[in-house]
Design a protein around this motif. Structure first.
Motif, PDB file in Angstrom:
ATOM      1  N   ALA A 191       0.815  -1.216   0.000  1.00  0.00           N
ATOM      2  CA  ALA A 191       0.000   0.000   0.000  1.00  0.00           C
ATOM      3  C   ALA A 191       0.850   1.269   0.000  1.00  0.00           C
ATOM      4  CB  ALA A 191      -0.927  -0.002   1.216  1.00  0.00           C
ATOM      5  N   TYR A 192       2.008   1.226   0.683  1.00  0.00           N
ATOM      6  CA  TYR A 192       2.888   2.394   0.752  1.00  0.00           C
ATOM      7  C   TYR A 192       3.940   2.406  -0.362  1.00  0.00           C
ATOM      8  CZ  TYR A 192       1.333   4.187   5.313  1.00  0.00           C
ATOM      9  OH  TYR A 192       0.605   4.750   6.353  1.00  0.00           O
ATOM     10  N   GLY A 193       3.963   1.362  -1.185  1.00  0.00           N
ATOM     11  CA  GLY A 193       4.957   1.289  -2.253  1.00  0.00           C
ATOM     12  C   GLY A 193       4.674   2.287  -3.369  1.00  0.00           C
ATOM     13  N   PRO A 194       5.604   2.425  -4.317  1.00  0.00           N
ATOM     14  CA  PRO A 194       5.449   3.415  -5.388  1.00  0.00           C
ATOM     15  C   PRO A 194       4.198   3.237  -6.238  1.00  0.00           C
ATOM     16  CG  PRO A 194       7.714   2.629  -5.277  1.00  0.00           C
ATOM     17  CD  PRO A 194       6.921   1.756  -4.350  1.00  0.00           C
ATOM     18  N   THR A 195       3.664   2.013  -6.300  1.00  0.00           N
ATOM     19  CA  THR A 195       2.437   1.791  -7.077  1.00  0.00           C
ATOM     20  C   THR A 195       1.249   1.464  -6.178  1.00  0.00           C
ATOM     21  OG1 THR A 195       2.993  -0.559  -7.388  1.00  0.00           O
ATOM     22  CG2 THR A 195       3.764   0.996  -9.083  1.00  0.00           C
ATOM     23  N   GLY A 196       1.415   1.535  -4.853  1.00  0.00           N
ATOM     24  CA  GLY A 196       0.323   1.235  -3.938  1.00  0.00           C
ATOM     25  C   GLY A 196      -0.662   2.381  -3.817  1.00  0.00           C
ATOM     26  N   ARG A 197      -1.811   2.099  -3.245  1.00  0.00           N
ATOM     27  CA  ARG A 197      -2.873   3.105  -3.160  1.00  0.00           C
ATOM     28  C   ARG A 197      -2.407   4.369  -2.420  1.00  0.00           C
ATOM     29  NH1 ARG A 197      -8.007   4.197  -3.951  1.00  0.00           N
ATOM     30  NH2 ARG A 197      -9.242   5.329  -2.408  1.00  0.00           N
ATOM     31  N   TYR A 198      -1.789   4.207  -1.277  1.00  0.00           N
ATOM     32  CA  TYR A 198      -1.387   5.374  -0.494  1.00  0.00           C
ATOM     33  C   TYR A 198       0.022   5.843  -0.885  1.00  0.00           C
ATOM     34  CZ  TYR A 198      -5.386   3.459   1.872  1.00  0.00           C
ATOM     35  OH  TYR A 198      -6.635   2.951   2.116  1.00  0.00           O
ATOM     36  N   GLY A 199       0.854   4.916  -1.320  1.00  0.00           N
ATOM     37  CA  GLY A 199       2.180   5.302  -1.761  1.00  0.00           C
ATOM     38  C   GLY A 199       2.142   6.213  -2.976  1.00  0.00           C
ATOM     39  N   GLN A 200       1.273   5.911  -3.930  1.00  0.00           N
ATOM     40  CA  GLN A 200       1.138   6.786  -5.097  1.00  0.00           C
ATOM     41  C   GLN A 200       0.629   8.160  -4.691  1.00  0.00           C
ATOM     42  OE1 GLN A 200      -0.210   5.682  -8.977  1.00  0.00           O
ATOM     43  NE2 GLN A 200      -0.519   3.545  -8.387  1.00  0.00           N
ATOM     44  N   TRP A 201      -0.375   8.164  -3.845  1.00  0.00           N
ATOM     45  CA  TRP A 201      -0.985   9.441  -3.420  1.00  0.00           C
ATOM     46  C   TRP A 201       0.042  10.309  -2.690  1.00  0.00           C
ATOM     47  CZ3 TRP A 201      -2.859  10.962   1.706  1.00  0.00           C
ATOM     48  CH2 TRP A 201      -3.683  12.102   1.686  1.00  0.00           C
ATOM     49  N   LEU A 202       0.763   9.730  -1.772  1.00  0.00           N
ATOM     50  CA  LEU A 202       1.731  10.496  -0.990  1.00  0.00           C
ATOM     51  C   LEU A 202       2.885  11.001  -1.848  1.00  0.00           C
ATOM     52  CD1 LEU A 202       1.816   8.246   2.192  1.00  0.00           C
ATOM     53  CD2 LEU A 202       0.958  10.597   2.086  1.00  0.00           C
ATOM     54  N   ARG A 203       3.317  10.219  -2.805  1.00  0.00           N
ATOM     55  CA  ARG A 203       4.451  10.619  -3.641  1.00  0.00           C
ATOM     56  C   ARG A 203       4.094  11.754  -4.606  1.00  0.00           C
ATOM     57  NH1 ARG A 203       5.446   5.401  -2.165  1.00  0.00           N
ATOM     58  NH2 ARG A 203       7.639   4.832  -1.828  1.00  0.00           N
ATOM     59  N   ARG A 204       2.849  12.099  -4.694  1.00  0.00           N
ATOM     60  CA  ARG A 204       2.430  13.249  -5.504  1.00  0.00           C
ATOM     61  C   ARG A 204       2.342  14.538  -4.673  1.00  0.00           C
ATOM     62  NH1 ARG A 204      -0.917   9.124  -8.151  1.00  0.00           N
ATOM     63  NH2 ARG A 204      -0.181   8.937 -10.318  1.00  0.00           N
ATOM     64  N   LEU A 245      12.129   9.060  -2.043  1.00  0.00           N
ATOM     65  CA  LEU A 245      10.955   8.197  -2.183  1.00  0.00           C
ATOM     66  C   LEU A 245      10.890   7.481  -3.517  1.00  0.00           C
ATOM     67  CD1 LEU A 245       8.356  10.689  -0.651  1.00  0.00           C
ATOM     68  CD2 LEU A 245       9.818   9.023   0.523  1.00  0.00           C
ATOM     69  N   PHE A 246      11.887   7.722  -4.373  1.00  0.00           N
ATOM     70  CA  PHE A 246      11.941   7.092  -5.685  1.00  0.00           C
ATOM     71  C   PHE A 246      13.291   6.392  -5.816  1.00  0.00           C
ATOM     72  CE2 PHE A 246       8.924  10.512  -5.958  1.00  0.00           C
ATOM     73  CZ  PHE A 246       7.890   9.999  -6.739  1.00  0.00           C
ATOM     74  N   PRO A 247      13.293   5.100  -6.135  1.00  0.00           N
ATOM     75  CA  PRO A 247      14.552   4.340  -6.175  1.00  0.00           C
ATOM     76  C   PRO A 247      15.542   4.922  -7.187  1.00  0.00           C
ATOM     77  CG  PRO A 247      12.641   2.871  -6.263  1.00  0.00           C
ATOM     78  CD  PRO A 247      12.122   4.265  -6.435  1.00  0.00           C
ATOM     79  N   GLY A 248      16.830   4.723  -6.885  1.00  0.00           N
ATOM     80  CA  GLY A 248      17.865   5.082  -7.828  1.00  0.00           C
ATOM     81  C   GLY A 248      18.365   6.502  -7.735  1.00  0.00           C
ATOM     82  N   ASN A 249      18.008   7.224  -6.673  1.00  0.00           N
ATOM     83  CA  ASN A 249      18.447   8.602  -6.526  1.00  0.00           C
ATOM     84  C   ASN A 249      19.420   8.733  -5.355  1.00  0.00           C
ATOM     85  OD1 ASN A 249      16.693  10.210  -8.482  1.00  0.00           O
ATOM     86  ND2 ASN A 249      15.171   8.989  -7.392  1.00  0.00           N
ATOM     87  N   PRO A 250      20.261   9.748  -5.385  1.00  0.00           N
ATOM     88  CA  PRO A 250      21.150   9.984  -4.233  1.00  0.00           C
ATOM     89  C   PRO A 250      20.328  10.374  -3.010  1.00  0.00           C
ATOM     90  CG  PRO A 250      21.278  11.812  -5.793  1.00  0.00           C
ATOM     91  CD  PRO A 250      20.481  10.727  -6.465  1.00  0.00           C
ATOM     92  N   PRO A 251      20.883  10.250  -1.806  1.00  0.00           N
ATOM     93  CA  PRO A 251      20.135  10.606  -0.595  1.00  0.00           C
ATOM     94  C   PRO A 251      19.606  12.029  -0.661  1.00  0.00           C
ATOM     95  CG  PRO A 251      22.174   9.486  -0.034  1.00  0.00           C
ATOM     96  CD  PRO A 251      22.233   9.753  -1.506  1.00  0.00           C
ATOM     97  N   GLY A 252      18.349  12.190  -0.225  1.00  0.00           N
ATOM     98  CA  GLY A 252      17.705  13.491  -0.266  1.00  0.00           C
ATOM     99  C   GLY A 252      17.314  13.975   1.113  1.00  0.00           C
TER     100      GLY A 252
END
Length: 332
Positions: free
Chosen positions: A158-171, A208-215
């Motif tokens: 649910a909290y993953g990049p394609t999950g219901r709440y993960g998608q919402w939060l990442r926007r 919150l998105f894989p493959g990026n340097p620490p933010g």
């Protein structure tokens, strides 16, 4: 005749709605709004949807049927919806629905990222209660992993990049500016590597998105964790706040994250810092409070009534020109 009807019926069937593409780091995240007549800000929820509903009714944003009644007002929820309570999903669903209802009425709902949203997205479950975790069981994409707590797999999905709440939060952003006020969960330190809100929000979201340097989402000095304005000494913290406000074109900063145990909204630095985590959830005493910005006034809303915190400062009166007193006379 019957075979001819089938293609006609198929042609009349509306196409299924397109599934929205998963959010990306480079997606535009709105962060600046102007000309807003009324803003209401609410602090940390921590899984207590009933307290959230009650404070929204107190502020006139939610009607008796649970729908948006705030018209063109903007609601800012400064993060920390999850953890410590068992109705996180209900709180998410409420705000997700109110986003659409408010926008249809000309208003907005801004659900900002808090450190607890990020902890859940990154797999740090130390504050997730067993009941809260179990409530995500239906979000699992397959059989539950043997030996895992109930809801563990559903929570992760649910909290993953394609999950219901993960998608919402990442926007969502970490920081927004509405007219002359910055809203953020913890606080914006002068050390953040950003000169604009777009840069600041991208720095936070890149964790919150894989493959990026620490933010900045997991950074202890990032805007989801920083407590310098709530706890720092007056002079140094005040100078730092002035620098940040100038950099981002604001006159005050509104923050959650640091709970005031007396249940009251608090200000520092002549009203340039406002702290709204009053312990809304039952686990913190259920101190219902919201902040209202309207017409230049900054007002705390409580069940007992309204308390004006900061009022507009009238312009100074013009100074009369100094009169020259002839030598030998005494000025009156």
């Amino acid at each position: 005749m019957v075979p001819l009807l089938v293609p006609l019926l198929l042609a009349a069937t509306p196409p299924a709605p397109a599934t929205p593409a998963p959010p990306r780091l480079d997606d535009a995240v709105p962060d600046t709004f102007s000309g807003v007549e009324r803003v209401v800000a609410v602090g940390d929820v921590h899984g207590d949807v009933d307290a959230l509903k009650e404070v929204l009714r107190l502020a006139g944003l939610l009607d008796d049927k649970g729908h948006w009644s705030g018209g063109k007002a903007h609601l800012v929820q400064t993060g920390d919806i999850p953890d410590r309570g068992e109705k996180t999903r209900e709180a998410f669903e409420l705000l997700m629905r109110l986003e659409g209802e408010a926008q249809a009425a000309g208003g907005r709902v801004h659900a900002l990222l808090g450190n607890h949203e990020v902890m859940n997205m990154l797999g740090d479950l130390r504050y997730v209660s067993p009941g809260e975790l179990a409530s995500f069981a239906d979000q699992a994409t397959g059989p539950e992993t043997s030996g895992s707590p109930r809801g563990f797999d559903g929570h992760r999905a649910a909290y993953g990049p394609t999950g219901r709440y993960g998608q919402w939060l990442r926007r969502h952003p970490a920081v927004v500016r509405i007219d002359d006020t910055l809203f953020v969960h913890g606080g914006v330190s002068p050390e953040v590597p950003a000169k604009t809100l777009a840069e600041l929000n991208r720095w936070v979201r890149q964790d919150l998105f894989p493959g990026n340097p620490p933010g900045g989402a997991a950074n202890p000095q990032g805007p989801l964790w920083f407590r310098g304005y709530a706890l720092g000494e007056e002079q140094g913290a005040g100078l730092a706040l002035d620098e940040v406000l100038k950099r981002f074109g604001a006159k005050r900063m509104v923050m959650g994250h640091t709970t005031d145990r007396d249940g009251k909204v608090r200000t520092r630095f002549g009203g340039k810092a406002v702290f709204i985590d009053t312990g809304l959830s039952t686990g913190y005493g259920r101190h219902l409070a919201a902040l209202e910005l309207r017409g230049g006034k900054v007002t705390a809303l409580y069940r007992e009534g309204r308390v004006e915190l900061v009022t507009p400062v009238p312009p100074p009166l013009p100074i009369a020109p100094k009169q020259t007193v002839p030598r030998g006379q005494v000025s009156p």
